[in-house]
Design a protein around this motif. Structure first.
Motif, PDB file in Angstrom:
ATOM      1  N   ASP A  17       0.860  -1.183   0.000  1.00 27.85           N
ATOM      2  CA  ASP A  17       0.000   0.000   0.000  1.00 27.85           C
ATOM      3  C   ASP A  17       0.900   1.238   0.000  1.00 27.85           C
ATOM      4  OD1 ASP A  17      -1.679   2.133   0.611  1.00 27.85           O
ATOM      5  OD2 ASP A  17      -2.949   0.931   1.941  1.00 27.85           O
ATOM      6  N   ALA A  18       0.862   2.002  -1.084  1.00 26.69           N
ATOM      7  CA  ALA A  18       1.750   3.170  -1.202  1.00 26.69           C
ATOM      8  C   ALA A  18       1.502   4.185  -0.097  1.00 26.69           C
ATOM      9  CB  ALA A  18       1.570   3.826  -2.571  1.00 26.69           C
ATOM     10  N   SER A  19       0.275   4.235   0.419  1.00 24.57           N
ATOM     11  CA  SER A  19      -0.046   5.222   1.452  1.00 24.57           C
ATOM     12  C   SER A  19       0.578   4.880   2.803  1.00 24.57           C
ATOM     13  CB  SER A  19      -1.565   5.357   1.602  1.00 24.57           C
ATOM     14  OG  SER A  19      -2.124   4.155   2.099  1.00 24.57           O
ATOM     15  N   LYS A  20       1.047   3.624   2.970  1.00 17.80           N
ATOM     16  CA  LYS A  20       1.680   3.218   4.226  1.00 17.80           C
ATOM     17  C   LYS A  20       3.189   3.388   4.189  1.00 17.80           C
ATOM     18  CE  LYS A  20      -2.014   0.078   5.561  1.00 17.80           C
ATOM     19  NZ  LYS A  20      -2.406  -1.305   5.942  1.00 17.80           N
ATOM     20  N   LYS A  21       3.656   3.976   3.102  1.00 15.00           N
ATOM     21  CA  LYS A  21       5.076   4.300   2.927  1.00 15.00           C
ATOM     22  C   LYS A  21       5.959   3.077   3.205  1.00 15.00           C
ATOM     23  CE  LYS A  21       4.517   9.235   3.545  1.00 15.00           C
ATOM     24  NZ  LYS A  21       3.079   9.272   3.378  1.00 15.00           N
ATOM     25  N   ALA A  22       7.035   3.237   3.964  1.00 16.49           N
ATOM     26  CA  ALA A  22       8.002   2.148   4.116  1.00 16.49           C
ATOM     27  C   ALA A  22       7.656   1.182   5.243  1.00 16.49           C
ATOM     28  CB  ALA A  22       9.397   2.737   4.347  1.00 16.49           C
ATOM     29  N   GLU A  23       6.698   1.522   6.083  1.00 16.52           N
ATOM     30  CA  GLU A  23       6.423   0.711   7.271  1.00 16.52           C
ATOM     31  C   GLU A  23       5.966  -0.703   6.931  1.00 16.52           C
ATOM     32  OE1 GLU A  23       3.533   2.979   9.335  1.00 16.52           O
ATOM     33  OE2 GLU A  23       4.807   4.758   9.515  1.00 16.52           O
ATOM     34  N   GLN A  24       5.030  -0.819   6.006  1.00 21.08           N
ATOM     35  CA  GLN A  24       4.485  -2.129   5.648  1.00 21.08           C
ATOM     36  C   GLN A  24       5.565  -3.022   5.038  1.00 21.08           C
ATOM     37  OE1 GLN A  24       1.682  -2.235   2.340  1.00 21.08           O
ATOM     38  NE2 GLN A  24       0.352  -3.620   3.501  1.00 21.08           N
ATOM     39  N   ARG A  25       6.350  -2.454   4.134  1.00 16.89           N
ATOM     40  CA  ARG A  25       7.413  -3.225   3.490  1.00 16.89           C
ATOM     41  C   ARG A  25       8.446  -3.698   4.516  1.00 16.89           C
ATOM     42  NH1 ARG A  25      11.289  -1.299  -1.589  1.00 16.89           N
ATOM     43  NH2 ARG A  25      13.092  -2.555  -1.009  1.00 16.89           N
ATOM     44  N   ALA A  26       8.853  -2.824   5.396  1.00 13.71           N
ATOM     45  CA  ALA A  26       9.860  -3.175   6.410  1.00 13.71           C
ATOM     46  C   ALA A  26       9.357  -4.304   7.310  1.00 13.71           C
ATOM     47  CB  ALA A  26      10.215  -1.950   7.241  1.00 13.71           C
ATOM     48  N   LEU A  27       8.089  -4.270   7.667  1.00 13.81           N
ATOM     49  CA  LEU A  27       7.508  -5.305   8.518  1.00 13.81           C
ATOM     50  C   LEU A  27       7.506  -6.653   7.809  1.00 13.81           C
ATOM     51  CD1 LEU A  27       6.019  -6.147  11.101  1.00 13.81           C
ATOM     52  CD2 LEU A  27       3.883  -5.442   9.990  1.00 13.81           C
ATOM     53  N   LEU A  28       7.072  -6.675   6.560  1.00 16.58           N
ATOM     54  CA  LEU A  28       7.025  -7.927   5.807  1.00 16.58           C
ATOM     55  C   LEU A  28       8.425  -8.477   5.554  1.00 16.58           C
ATOM     56  CD1 LEU A  28       4.222  -7.010   3.245  1.00 16.58           C
ATOM     57  CD2 LEU A  28       4.068  -8.686   5.082  1.00 16.58           C
TER      58      LEU A  28
ATOM     59  N   ASP B  61      -2.646   6.760  -6.293  1.00 15.31           N
ATOM     60  CA  ASP B  61      -3.491   7.956  -6.388  1.00 15.31           C
ATOM     61  C   ASP B  61      -3.660   8.632  -5.035  1.00 15.31           C
ATOM     62  OD1 ASP B  61      -6.491   6.608  -5.500  1.00 15.31           O
ATOM     63  OD2 ASP B  61      -4.969   5.271  -6.333  1.00 15.31           O
ATOM     64  N   SER B  62      -3.202   7.960  -3.959  1.00 17.41           N
ATOM     65  CA  SER B  62      -3.396   8.523  -2.617  1.00 17.41           C
ATOM     66  C   SER B  62      -2.125   9.160  -2.049  1.00 17.41           C
ATOM     67  CB  SER B  62      -3.886   7.424  -1.658  1.00 17.41           C
ATOM     68  OG  SER B  62      -2.918   6.402  -1.539  1.00 17.41           O
ATOM     69  N   VAL B  63      -1.061   9.257  -2.845  1.00 13.50           N
ATOM     70  CA  VAL B  63       0.196   9.852  -2.369  1.00 13.50           C
ATOM     71  C   VAL B  63       0.570  11.035  -3.254  1.00 13.50           C
ATOM     72  CG1 VAL B  63       0.994   7.652  -1.430  1.00 13.50           C
ATOM     73  CG2 VAL B  63       1.641   8.291  -3.768  1.00 13.50           C
TER      74      VAL B  63
ATOM     75  N   ASP C 179      14.785   0.444  -6.723  1.00 12.87           N
ATOM     76  CA  ASP C 179      15.112  -0.821  -7.385  1.00 12.87           C
ATOM     77  C   ASP C 179      13.993  -1.843  -7.171  1.00 12.87           C
ATOM     78  OD1 ASP C 179      17.553   0.192  -8.184  1.00 12.87           O
ATOM     79  OD2 ASP C 179      18.635  -0.633  -6.460  1.00 12.87           O
ATOM     80  N   ASN C 180      13.794  -2.690  -8.165  1.00 15.08           N
ATOM     81  CA  ASN C 180      12.837  -3.799  -8.077  1.00 15.08           C
ATOM     82  C   ASN C 180      11.431  -3.328  -7.704  1.00 15.08           C
ATOM     83  OD1 ASN C 180      15.063  -5.775  -8.346  1.00 15.08           O
ATOM     84  ND2 ASN C 180      15.587  -5.124  -6.265  1.00 15.08           N
ATOM     85  N   THR C 181      11.037  -2.189  -8.245  1.00 21.70           N
ATOM     86  CA  THR C 181       9.764  -1.580  -7.852  1.00 21.70           C
ATOM     87  C   THR C 181       8.950  -1.157  -9.069  1.00 21.70           C
ATOM     88  OG1 THR C 181      10.686  -0.745  -5.775  1.00 21.70           O
ATOM     89  CG2 THR C 181       8.715   0.343  -6.590  1.00 21.70           C
ATOM     90  N   VAL C 182       7.635  -1.351  -8.978  1.00 24.31           N
ATOM     91  CA  VAL C 182       6.711  -0.843  -9.990  1.00 24.31           C
ATOM     92  C   VAL C 182       5.483  -0.328  -9.242  1.00 24.31           C
ATOM     93  CG1 VAL C 182       5.586  -3.078 -10.340  1.00 24.31           C
ATOM     94  CG2 VAL C 182       5.579  -1.401 -12.188  1.00 24.31           C
ATOM     95  N   VAL C 183       4.819   0.687  -9.816  1.00 25.17           N
ATOM     96  CA  VAL C 183       3.697   1.339  -9.131  1.00 25.17           C
ATOM     97  C   VAL C 183       2.429   1.237  -9.967  1.00 25.17           C
ATOM     98  CG1 VAL C 183       5.199   2.914  -7.876  1.00 25.17           C
ATOM     99  CG2 VAL C 183       4.297   3.595 -10.098  1.00 25.17           C
ATOM    100  N   MET C 184       1.278   1.260  -9.270  1.00 26.16           N
ATOM    101  CA  MET C 184       0.006   1.165  -9.994  1.00 26.16           C
ATOM    102  C   MET C 184      -1.134   1.690  -9.120  1.00 26.16           C
ATOM    103  SD  MET C 184      -1.109  -2.851  -9.739  1.00 26.16           S
ATOM    104  CE  MET C 184      -1.629  -3.553  -8.159  1.00 26.16           C
ATOM    105  N   SER C 185      -2.310   1.811  -9.748  1.00 29.93           N
ATOM    106  CA  SER C 185      -3.533   2.144  -9.025  1.00 29.93           C
ATOM    107  C   SER C 185      -4.665   1.313  -9.610  1.00 29.93           C
ATOM    108  CB  SER C 185      -3.872   3.636  -9.158  1.00 29.93           C
ATOM    109  OG  SER C 185      -5.176   3.893  -8.663  1.00 29.93           O
ATOM    110  N   CYS C 186      -5.182   0.378  -8.815  1.00 31.08           N
ATOM    111  CA  CYS C 186      -6.332  -0.409  -9.270  1.00 31.08           C
ATOM    112  C   CYS C 186      -7.571   0.478  -9.395  1.00 31.08           C
ATOM    113  CB  CYS C 186      -6.607  -1.545  -8.287  1.00 31.08           C
ATOM    114  SG  CYS C 186      -5.359  -2.843  -8.308  1.00 31.08           S
TER     115      CYS C 186
ATOM    116  N   LEU D 211      -7.834   3.629 -10.264  1.00 34.65           N
ATOM    117  CA  LEU D 211      -7.844   4.456 -11.471  1.00 34.65           C
ATOM    118  C   LEU D 211      -7.396   3.687 -12.711  1.00 34.65           C
ATOM    119  CD1 LEU D 211      -6.333   7.792 -10.065  1.00 34.65           C
ATOM    120  CD2 LEU D 211      -8.750   7.127 -10.301  1.00 34.65           C
ATOM    121  N   ASP D 212      -7.125   2.380 -12.562  1.00 30.55           N
ATOM    122  CA  ASP D 212      -6.673   1.540 -13.676  1.00 30.55           C
ATOM    123  C   ASP D 212      -5.404   2.122 -14.315  1.00 30.55           C
ATOM    124  OD1 ASP D 212      -6.677  -0.591 -15.398  1.00 30.55           O
ATOM    125  OD2 ASP D 212      -8.065   0.330 -16.832  1.00 30.55           O
ATOM    126  N   LEU D 213      -4.435   2.456 -13.448  1.00 33.36           N
ATOM    127  CA  LEU D 213      -3.155   3.011 -13.909  1.00 33.36           C
ATOM    128  C   LEU D 213      -2.015   2.043 -13.624  1.00 33.36           C
ATOM    129  CD1 LEU D 213      -3.379   6.705 -12.603  1.00 33.36           C
ATOM    130  CD2 LEU D 213      -3.586   5.943 -14.978  1.00 33.36           C
TER     131      LEU D 213
END
Length: 225
Positions: A4-15, A107-109, A121-128, A130-132
């Motif tokens: 979730d892009a709106s959760k910034k780095a916290e979610q990724r670091a936890l996982l 779309d929320s950031v 690195d190793n990153t791609v972005v999208m919005s379900c 807005l179909d982006l």
């Protein structure tokens, strides 16, 4: 890994921390350390280049802690750490896999934060919503998995470009045969290939010929009804 892009780095670091704890190493290569247990002779520890984070005594103590008293060790990387050395000892419980980070809800950031995310690195972005960027995710997954399409052709019939065999990059005609049927290569005679891998069209090739993306292949066998 969908984030979730709106959760910034916290979610990724936890996982990442949870995966690290169970021995999964993302987007990393195994440490460049050679370790061979022996039945006798004690420990022989060699550093190809003086390491920055460990020394011979530390390596010796780690080996003793894991009850490895007879072995040969060669540390080739000066940047290895204690954790790297433990990973080598525990190699049967470590997995090194690639990970693509997919950030949804862009779309929320803010645009500045989105630009920063997209450049990682190793990153791609999208919005379900807005179909982006969804097709970008598909194409990136295809690229990272190193897959190619191969179309088959029966004698006297045009190839069906609506249905492809999916094989790994640098696959051979033998791999194509296995995808069609495991027994096909047992009666294999030769194959005809049209496409980027062929020097001329059609090119007559054997099982070892390496196919390219969107090649057309016709298999000729010695099968008798």
């Amino acid at each position: 890994m969908i984030l979730d892009a709106s959760k910034k780095a916290e979610q990724r670091a936890l996982l990442e921390a949870e995966l690290e704890a169970v021995g999964i190493r993302l987007n990393r290569e195994p440490p460049n350390i050679y370790l061979k247990p022996k039945t006798a002779g004690g420990m022989k520890i060699t550093f190809q280049t003086p390491p920055k984070n460990i020394d011979q005594k530390m390596v010796y103590n780690i080996l003793r802690d894991y009850k490895i008293l007879n072995c040969e060790v060669l540390v080739r990387d000066e940047n290895v750490t204690v954790d790297d050395f433990i990973d080598v000892i525990m190699k049967d419980h470590r997995k090194y896999i690639k990970c693509l980070y997919v950030y949804n809800k862009i779309d929320s950031v803010s645009l500045d934060f989105l630009d920063k995310l997209a450049r990682e690195d190793n990153t791609v972005v999208m919005s379900c919503e807005l179909d982006l960027g969804i097709q970008d995710v598909v194409e990136r997954c295809w690229s990272e998995l190193r897959l190619i399409r191969v179309y088959t052709k029966r004698k006297g019939v045009d190839p069906d470009f609506g249905e492809a065999l999916i094989v790994r990059n640098k696959s051979s005609i033998e791999d194509v045969c296995d995808q069609i049927h495991r027994s096909l290569k047992d009666t294999f005679k030769y194959a005809l290939v049209w496409g980027a891998s062929a020097r001329h069209v059609p090119q007559r090739v054997g099982l070892g010929h390496v196919v390219a993306d969107e090649d057309v292949v016709s298999i000729v066998s010695n099968w008798r009804a």
